[in-house]
Enzyme design. Structure first.
Site, mmCIF file in Angstrom:
data_model
loop_
_atom_site.group_PDB
_atom_site.id
_atom_site.type_symbol
_atom_site.label_atom_id
_atom_site.label_comp_id
_atom_site.label_asym_id
_atom_site.label_seq_id
_atom_site.Cartn_x
_atom_site.Cartn_y
_atom_site.Cartn_z
ATOM 1 N N SER A 61 40.150 30.246 43.171
ATOM 2 C CA SER A 61 40.884 29.853 41.957
ATOM 3 C C SER A 61 41.217 28.379 42.039
ATOM 4 O O SER A 61 41.408 27.841 43.139
ATOM 5 C CB SER A 61 42.183 30.645 41.834
ATOM 6 O OG SER A 61 42.977 30.128 40.777
ATOM 7 N N TYR A 93 49.914 34.094 44.927
ATOM 8 C CA TYR A 93 48.519 34.061 44.480
ATOM 9 C C TYR A 93 47.839 32.777 44.963
ATOM 10 O O TYR A 93 46.739 32.810 45.540
ATOM 11 C CB TYR A 93 48.482 34.154 42.953
ATOM 12 C CG TYR A 93 47.114 34.081 42.334
ATOM 13 C CD1 TYR A 93 46.270 35.184 42.322
ATOM 14 C CD2 TYR A 93 46.659 32.910 41.729
ATOM 15 C CE1 TYR A 93 45.011 35.126 41.736
ATOM 16 C CE2 TYR A 93 45.405 32.835 41.138
ATOM 17 C CZ TYR A 93 44.587 33.949 41.144
ATOM 18 O OH TYR A 93 43.343 33.888 40.564
HETATM 19 N N1 LIG Z 1 40.548 34.978 34.816
HETATM 20 C C1 LIG Z 1 41.008 33.818 35.275
HETATM 21 O O1 LIG Z 1 41.584 33.029 34.516
HETATM 22 C C2 LIG Z 1 40.821 33.458 36.725
HETATM 23 C C3 LIG Z 1 41.119 32.147 37.096
HETATM 24 C C4 LIG Z 1 40.948 31.776 38.440
HETATM 25 C C5 LIG Z 1 40.493 32.701 39.358
HETATM 26 N N2 LIG Z 1 40.208 33.968 38.954
HETATM 27 C C6 LIG Z 1 39.742 34.901 39.996
HETATM 28 O O2 LIG Z 1 38.486 35.430 39.624
HETATM 29 C C7 LIG Z 1 38.351 36.748 40.155
HETATM 30 C C8 LIG Z 1 38.024 37.714 39.016
HETATM 31 O O3 LIG Z 1 39.100 37.645 38.104
HETATM 32 P P1 LIG Z 1 39.089 38.346 36.672
HETATM 33 O O4 LIG Z 1 39.830 37.416 35.770
HETATM 34 O O5 LIG Z 1 37.746 38.826 36.335
HETATM 35 O O6 LIG Z 1 40.103 39.546 37.017
HETATM 36 P P2 LIG Z 1 40.193 41.038 36.459
HETATM 37 O O7 LIG Z 1 41.546 41.507 36.849
HETATM 38 O O8 LIG Z 1 39.808 41.059 35.039
HETATM 39 O O9 LIG Z 1 39.079 41.793 37.347
HETATM 40 C C9 LIG Z 1 39.253 41.904 38.736
HETATM 41 C C10 LIG Z 1 38.431 43.073 39.232
HETATM 42 O O10 LIG Z 1 38.692 43.206 40.649
HETATM 43 C C11 LIG Z 1 38.884 44.575 40.932
HETATM 44 N N3 LIG Z 1 39.729 44.746 42.120
HETATM 45 C C12 LIG Z 1 41.035 44.402 42.256
HETATM 46 N N4 LIG Z 1 41.477 44.758 43.467
HETATM 47 C C13 LIG Z 1 40.435 45.329 44.109
HETATM 48 C C14 LIG Z 1 40.270 45.905 45.401
HETATM 49 N N5 LIG Z 1 41.302 45.983 46.263
HETATM 50 N N6 LIG Z 1 39.057 46.376 45.754
HETATM 51 C C15 LIG Z 1 38.015 46.329 44.881
HETATM 52 N N7 LIG Z 1 38.116 45.814 43.647
HETATM 53 C C16 LIG Z 1 39.315 45.317 43.263
HETATM 54 C C17 LIG Z 1 39.552 45.148 39.691
HETATM 55 O O11 LIG Z 1 39.422 46.565 39.629
HETATM 56 C C18 LIG Z 1 38.818 44.408 38.578
HETATM 57 O O12 LIG Z 1 37.657 45.085 38.158
HETATM 58 C C19 LIG Z 1 39.671 37.079 40.853
HETATM 59 O O13 LIG Z 1 39.539 36.871 42.239
HETATM 60 C C20 LIG Z 1 40.630 36.090 40.225
HETATM 61 O O14 LIG Z 1 41.707 35.811 41.087
HETATM 62 C C21 LIG Z 1 40.366 34.379 37.669
#
Ligand SMILES: NC(=O)c1ccc[n+]([C@@H]2O[C@H](COP(=O)([O-])OP(=O)(O)OC[C@H]3O[C@@H](n4cnc5c(N)ncnc54)[C@H](O)[C@@H]3O)[C@@H](O)[C@H]2O)c1
Length: 243
Positions: free
Chosen positions: A127, A140
């Site tokens: 992130s 986080y």
């Molecule tokens: N969306 C954003 O703005 C953003 C920004 C920066 C970083 N990220 C990072 O990108 C990645 C994906 O984020 P997203 O926005 O798609 O999130 P999301 O919450 O929409 O999807 C995350 C997925 O991870 C799965 N997950 C969570 N815990 C788990 C576990 N213990 N074992 C297996 N699967 C698990 C969930 O079931 C879900 O399908 C994350 O690591 C998040 O921190 C997202």
């Protein structure tokens, strides 16, 4: 060669899984809830909790019975916001269990397979919060900083085995995780920024689509990035001014 993608059930992980499949790469899509990628051609859905080392090891064994894992993409992550003075032990532990320890579990299990083969690529979706302080997101941000530095350090250990390890650092991206942060005004406040919270806006003026992040992941996983390792690629529309 198989691409193993964690967190592939929705959001960014799902976009990464679909992008590999569209290129004809067989995908093992692993998630606590992989419903969002079930029944897609070229994608095999697996239930896993990346916080549980035994489940992760069993998953890697199962996938390797069908073919070698050439690419691991660590995408599974959780966001539990809150001021540090009010933050619960459980929230801290759960955040680190998935965002930091989960990356360790999956990377260790896959690296054990890649090292004897002298080839492979690991990409961790961290992130932009790993690089700049964020109010209400200390746990986080710290967990993501751990994931980022772990992945870069792993890249140093594995370079001699021709295994590259890189990080993609998304900014605000339109997924269920992101939408949980929006107010009634939708993404407007995120794009504008909030000086009172010491948060710059997004200079490019838009929220990323999950496919924007997937593009960066696929590039780093490809041979076109064959000389790139230990890199941290920000895909955030300039939000962190690359500070
Ligand atoms: N969306 C954003 O703005 C953003 C920004 C920066 C970083 N990220 C990072 O990108 C990645 C994906 O984020 P997203 O926005 O798609 O999130 P999301 O919450 O929409 O999807 C995350 C997925 O991870 C799965 N997950 C969570 N815990 C788990 C576990 N213990 N074992 C297996 N699967 C698990 C969930 O079931 C879900 O399908 C994350 O690591 C998040 O921190 C997202």
């Amino acid at each position: 060669m198989i691409a193993l993608v964690t967190g592939a059930g929705q959001g960014i992980g799902r976009a990464v899984a679909l992008a590999f499949a569209a290129q004809g790469v067989p995908v093992a899509a692993a998630d606590r809830d992989p419903k969002g990628v079930e029944h897609h051609p070229g994608i095999t859905a697996h239930v896993v909790d990346v916080a549980d080392a035994r489940q992760v090891d069993a998953l890697v064994d199962e996938v390797e019975r069908t073919g070698p894992i050439g690419v691991l993409v660590n995408v599974a992550g959780v966001l539990r916001t809150g001021a540090v003075v009010d933050y619960a032990d459980d929230d801290w532990a759960a955040t680190f269990a998935v965002n930091a320890t989960g990356v360790f579990h999956a990377s260790r299990a896959v690296a054990r397979r890649m090292v004897p083969r002298r080839s492979g690529v690991i990409v961790t979706v961290s992130s932009n919060a790993a690089g700049v302080p964020r109010a209400g997101m200390a746990a986080y941000a710290a967990s993501k900083a751990a994931a980022t530095h772990f992945t870069k350090s792993l890249g140093l250990e594995l370079a001699r085995y021709n295994i590259r390890c890189n990080v993609v650092a998304p900014g605000s991206t339109d997924t269920p995780m992101q939408r949980a942060l929006w107010t009634d005004a939708g993404p407007a406040a995120v794009i504008a920024g909030d000086p009172a919270a010491f948060r710059a806006g997004i200079p490019l003026g838009r929220i990323a689509e999950p496919e924007d992040i997937a593009d960066a992941v696929l590039f780093l996983a490809s041979d076109r990035a064959r000389h790139i390792t230990m890199h941290d690629l920000y895909v955030d529309g300039g939000a962190t001014l690359r500070a």
